[in-house]
Design a protein around this motif. Structure first.
Motif, PDB file in Angstrom:
ATOM      1  N   LEU A 281       3.277  11.346  10.535  1.00 16.12           N
ATOM      2  CA  LEU A 281       3.204   9.906  10.263  1.00 16.12           C
ATOM      3  C   LEU A 281       2.059   9.528   9.319  1.00 16.12           C
ATOM      4  O   LEU A 281       2.271   8.729   8.392  1.00 16.12           O
ATOM      5  N   PRO A 282       0.824  10.035   9.508  1.00 16.81           N
ATOM      6  CA  PRO A 282      -0.238   9.638   8.566  1.00 16.81           C
ATOM      7  C   PRO A 282       0.069  10.005   7.123  1.00 16.81           C
ATOM      8  O   PRO A 282      -0.205   9.220   6.207  1.00 16.81           O
ATOM      9  N   PHE A 283       0.651  11.183   6.904  1.00 14.14           N
ATOM     10  CA  PHE A 283       0.953  11.605   5.539  1.00 14.14           C
ATOM     11  C   PHE A 283       2.121  10.815   4.952  1.00 14.14           C
ATOM     12  O   PHE A 283       2.109  10.443   3.773  1.00 14.14           O
ATOM     13  N   VAL A 284       3.137  10.546   5.780  1.00 20.25           N
ATOM     14  CA  VAL A 284       4.281   9.771   5.295  1.00 20.25           C
ATOM     15  C   VAL A 284       3.864   8.352   4.951  1.00 20.25           C
ATOM     16  O   VAL A 284       4.191   7.819   3.869  1.00 20.25           O
ATOM     17  N   MET A 285       3.123   7.708   5.850  1.00 21.89           N
ATOM     18  CA  MET A 285       2.691   6.343   5.586  1.00 21.89           C
ATOM     19  C   MET A 285       1.709   6.282   4.415  1.00 21.89           C
ATOM     20  O   MET A 285       1.730   5.341   3.616  1.00 21.89           O
ATOM     21  N   GLY A 286       0.838   7.302   4.296  1.00 17.31           N
ATOM     22  CA  GLY A 286      -0.064   7.337   3.144  1.00 17.31           C
ATOM     23  C   GLY A 286       0.682   7.457   1.835  1.00 17.31           C
ATOM     24  O   GLY A 286       0.344   6.789   0.843  1.00 17.31           O
ATOM     25  N   GLY A 287       1.733   8.274   1.814  1.00 20.51           N
ATOM     26  CA  GLY A 287       2.533   8.393   0.596  1.00 20.51           C
ATOM     27  C   GLY A 287       3.269   7.115   0.255  1.00 20.51           C
ATOM     28  O   GLY A 287       3.368   6.726  -0.916  1.00 20.51           O
ATOM     29  N   ILE A 288       3.789   6.429   1.289  1.00 17.65           N
ATOM     30  CA  ILE A 288       4.497   5.170   1.048  1.00 17.65           C
ATOM     31  C   ILE A 288       3.537   4.108   0.500  1.00 17.65           C
ATOM     32  O   ILE A 288       3.850   3.385  -0.467  1.00 17.65           O
ATOM     33  N   LEU A 289       2.345   4.019   1.120  1.00 23.94           N
ATOM     34  CA  LEU A 289       1.379   3.031   0.654  1.00 23.94           C
ATOM     35  C   LEU A 289       0.893   3.342  -0.763  1.00 23.94           C
ATOM     36  O   LEU A 289       0.687   2.420  -1.570  1.00 23.94           O
ATOM     37  N   TYR A 290       0.719   4.611  -1.069  1.00 27.78           N
ATOM     38  CA  TYR A 290       0.279   4.972  -2.424  1.00 27.78           C
ATOM     39  C   TYR A 290       1.360   4.648  -3.450  1.00 27.78           C
ATOM     40  O   TYR A 290       1.066   4.263  -4.584  1.00 27.78           O
ATOM     41  N   THR A 291       2.623   4.793  -3.049  1.00 27.71           N
ATOM     42  CA  THR A 291       3.714   4.470  -3.973  1.00 27.71           C
ATOM     43  C   THR A 291       3.812   2.959  -4.206  1.00 27.71           C
ATOM     44  O   THR A 291       4.028   2.501  -5.333  1.00 27.71           O
ATOM     45  N   LEU A 292       3.646   2.172  -3.136  1.00 30.91           N
ATOM     46  CA  LEU A 292       3.793   0.726  -3.261  1.00 30.91           C
ATOM     47  C   LEU A 292       2.566   0.062  -3.872  1.00 30.91           C
ATOM     48  O   LEU A 292       2.691  -0.837  -4.705  1.00 30.91           O
ATOM     49  N   ASN A 293       1.385   0.499  -3.444  1.00 29.34           N
ATOM     50  CA  ASN A 293       0.150  -0.151  -3.907  1.00 29.34           C
ATOM     51  C   ASN A 293      -0.960   0.895  -4.021  1.00 29.34           C
ATOM     52  O   ASN A 293      -1.748   1.083  -3.082  1.00 29.34           O
ATOM     53  N   PRO A 294      -1.051   1.613  -5.148  1.00 23.98           N
ATOM     54  CA  PRO A 294      -2.062   2.675  -5.282  1.00 23.98           C
ATOM     55  C   PRO A 294      -3.493   2.158  -5.175  1.00 23.98           C
ATOM     56  O   PRO A 294      -4.362   2.819  -4.619  1.00 23.98           O
ATOM     57  N   GLY A 295      -3.760   0.984  -5.708  1.00 25.82           N
ATOM     58  CA  GLY A 295      -5.120   0.461  -5.665  1.00 25.82           C
ATOM     59  C   GLY A 295      -5.597   0.142  -4.266  1.00 25.82           C
ATOM     60  O   GLY A 295      -6.809   0.204  -3.983  1.00 25.82           O
ATOM     61  N   TYR A 296      -4.674  -0.191  -3.387  1.00 27.79           N
ATOM     62  CA  TYR A 296      -5.050  -0.545  -2.018  1.00 27.79           C
ATOM     63  C   TYR A 296      -5.525   0.677  -1.235  1.00 27.79           C
ATOM     64  O   TYR A 296      -6.566   0.643  -0.567  1.00 27.79           O
TER      65      TYR A 296
END
Length: 332
Positions: A281-296
């Motif tokens: 879960l941490p890696f999947v959610m991190g990848g999703i967040l990086y795809t949607l909003n890299p600066g965040y």
């Protein structure tokens, strides 16, 4: 690239140190497993007496010592880099590969160069982090694949070993000698059982003794159950007795042992699936967040507080993985 956030070099260094620490913690937890130590001591006690006669026979023969003095070129480099090249050579044999150390070293080098170029050209990382990832991947990825091949081959061997023993029992009860029953197993049973038993027959034809040929096969396989089989034959040849009945009992024990392992695997499947799901879960959610909003999410890699959070989270995640893995692992 416009809008891209440049990650300082210290972040890569701290991340690499955290990954190294996590790997060391996981390896330490796995290596200090009490079950493996108990099994090794028991196996050493059982097989010590059976090997005494073979050691005495080898002491009277001619020994060829490979001290590395005649190594040239790439062989000499490998001997300097590897502390124990014979151990790696044995692992390659246990995986059923005909690969030499030179070929394995070339594969590791190729994987490392590929990962380095992939990170440097495609991902846009600088040269030093790309080389660090390349070294880690070149050393780790072939080792992981080799370990997987060894485990898969051992599982196939254990799955067919009781069947091979039953075939030997029928041959012994019909009056065939042990060497002929081994030859029959090599011809009738599929690999890897058939391949290894055929090698035993070849060793016998070359003049080696039965015990020596079987111990060589045991070293190539690295399976505890097969060592029990070799001990049975060695003791029977020294003391006499009904080998067919002994092998029939051993075959029944191995079947019950394998059935117990499969039952434990089925009962622990829920815990293993939970570990996989929670750990990913941490890696999947991190990848999703990086795809949607890299600066965040990039603040985690730049801000000191974020780096500390990643290090602590990764450490505890690894400890949790190691704890759950030890909880669902049982030695029979």
């Amino acid at each position: 690239m416009a809008g891209a956030v440049e990650i300082p070099m210290i972040v890569y260094l701290m991340g690499g140190g955290a990954m190294l620490f996590v790997l060391l913690v996981g390896g330490a937890v796995m290596s200090f497993s009490g079950g493996e130590q108990v099994k090794s001591r028991r196996l050493g006690t059982v097989t010590k007496r059976a090997k005494v006669d073979e050691v005495k026979k080898k002491e009277s023969g001619i020994k060829v010592i490979d001290d590395g003095r005649n190594a040239k070129g790439l062989d000499k480099v490998i001997r300097k880099l590897l502390p124990n090249p014979n151990l790696l050579r044995q692992r390659l044999m246990q995986a059923g590969l005909e690969t030499t150390l030179n070929q394995y070293f070339i594969v590791c080098l190729g994987v490392g160069v590929f990962i380095t170029l992939l990170n440097y050209k495609v991902s846009g990382l600088s040269l030093v982090p790309s080389m660090l990832f390349g070294v880690g991947g070149g050393l780790g990825l072939p080792s992981v694949i080799l370990k997987w091949l060894i485990g898969r081959r051992r599982e196939k061997f254990l799955g067919k070993l009781p069947e091979a023993m039953d075939l030997m029992v029928r041959g012994l009860r019909s009056g065939l000698p042990v060497s002929e029953t081994i030859k029959t197993v090599g011809a009738e049973i599929e690999k890897p059982i058939g391949t290894e038993f055929s090698r035993v027959v070849d060793d016998l034809q070359l003049g080696r003794t039965m015990e020596e040929s079987l111990w060589r096969c045991a070293d190539r396989i690295g399976v505890t159950e097969f060592r029990f089989f070799v001990v049975c034959i060695s003791v029977q040849r020294e003391t006499g007795g009904n080998l067919g009945e002994t092998l029939a009992n051993l075959s029944e024990i191995l079947r019950k042992r394998r059935a117990a392992k499969l039952k434990i695997k089925a009962l622990s499947s829920e815990a293993r699936f939970s570990a996989y799901l929670i750990g990913s879960l941490p890696f999947v959610m991190g990848g999703i967040l990086y795809t949607l909003n890299p600066g965040y999410i990039s603040k985690l890699f730049i801000d000191p507080t974020g780096i500390t959070m990643l290090s602590v989270g990764g450490t505890w995640l690894t400890i949790g993985f190691a704890t759950m893995a030890k909880m669902v692992r049982f030695e029979i």
